[in-house]
Design a protein around this motif. Sequence first.
Motif, PDB file in Angstrom:
ATOM      1  N   TYR A   1      37.175  32.967  48.083  1.00  0.00           N
ATOM      2  CA  TYR A   1      37.801  32.153  47.041  1.00  0.00           C
ATOM      3  C   TYR A   1      39.051  31.435  47.561  1.00  0.00           C
ATOM      4  CZ  TYR A   1      34.710  34.275  43.626  1.00  0.00           C
ATOM      5  OH  TYR A   1      33.604  34.675  42.920  1.00  0.00           O
TER       6      TYR A   1
ATOM      7  N   SER B   1      41.859  32.569  48.607  1.00  0.00           N
ATOM      8  CA  SER B   1      43.018  33.111  47.894  1.00  0.00           C
ATOM      9  C   SER B   1      44.163  33.433  48.853  1.00  0.00           C
ATOM     10  CB  SER B   1      42.626  34.392  47.161  1.00  0.00           C
ATOM     11  OG  SER B   1      43.759  35.029  46.622  1.00  0.00           O
TER      12      SER B   1
ATOM     13  N   MET C   1      41.744  37.718  39.448  1.00  0.00           N
ATOM     14  CA  MET C   1      40.693  36.698  39.357  1.00  0.00           C
ATOM     15  C   MET C   1      40.559  36.201  37.923  1.00  0.00           C
ATOM     16  SD  MET C   1      38.673  35.005  41.173  1.00  0.00           S
ATOM     17  CE  MET C   1      37.170  34.092  41.182  1.00  0.00           C
TER      18      MET C   1
ATOM     19  N   LEU D   1      42.468  34.147  41.214  1.00  0.00           N
ATOM     20  CA  LEU D   1      43.043  34.691  42.453  1.00  0.00           C
ATOM     21  C   LEU D   1      44.215  33.839  42.933  1.00  0.00           C
ATOM     22  CD1 LEU D   1      39.958  36.013  44.462  1.00  0.00           C
ATOM     23  CD2 LEU D   1      41.785  37.352  43.423  1.00  0.00           C
TER      24      LEU D   1
ATOM     25  N   PHE E   1      34.004  40.897  37.840  1.00  0.00           N
ATOM     26  CA  PHE E   1      34.543  40.829  39.206  1.00  0.00           C
ATOM     27  C   PHE E   1      34.618  42.214  39.851  1.00  0.00           C
ATOM     28  CE2 PHE E   1      36.192  36.873  37.289  1.00  0.00           C
ATOM     29  CZ  PHE E   1      35.466  36.001  38.091  1.00  0.00           C
TER      30      PHE E   1
END
Length: 190
Positions: free
Chosen positions: A78, A80, A108, A113, A185
């Motif tokens: 992602y 992040s 998330m 994130l 998640f």
Amino acid sequence: MRKFIFGTTFLLLAPFGLIFLLVGVLAIYQFHATSSNLTAINNTVAYAALPTSQNIQSAQIGQGDGRTERLREFFASYNSPLEPFAQDVVTAADEYGLDYRLIPSIAMQESGLCKTIPNNSYNCWGFGVYNHTAVHFDSYKDGIYTVTKALATKYKNQGLVTPQQIMTMYTPSSNGSWANGVNYFMQALQ
């Protein structure tokens, strides 16, 4: 008639001659290939360590490395900024007795994130965010430990452990979608 006998004899014997010639060439080739391999093997020195005479066994299997790598991959997928802090998430969760998947799952759900957070707040968890005010942390690491400690002392100690239970105090106005997102998640991190 002589030509006929000579031609017939040639046609009958020629295949045998070719087969004999091929077998001879292959035998010579095989002999040379084998002798050169033997020479190379005899000139090569191989070293091998002998096994120890002690019977050493270990019964410790570390779970931390797998969890850390799983989180790091999750954060990286992602893009992040929490990726370098995967070990901190696992360490904080272990220190406070929480499921290591809870902190990244809340992050998330709350901020993608850390994609949408108040400026310079390092607050990926929507922690203490009300209207136009927000809790600011000194770093992502500080945020990880502070939020994990709060979840352990203010939520877990009151019996709020699952996302559905935590939601009743963390984001009481949610219609259940918050807990569903966190659960989603957490399952993705299994």
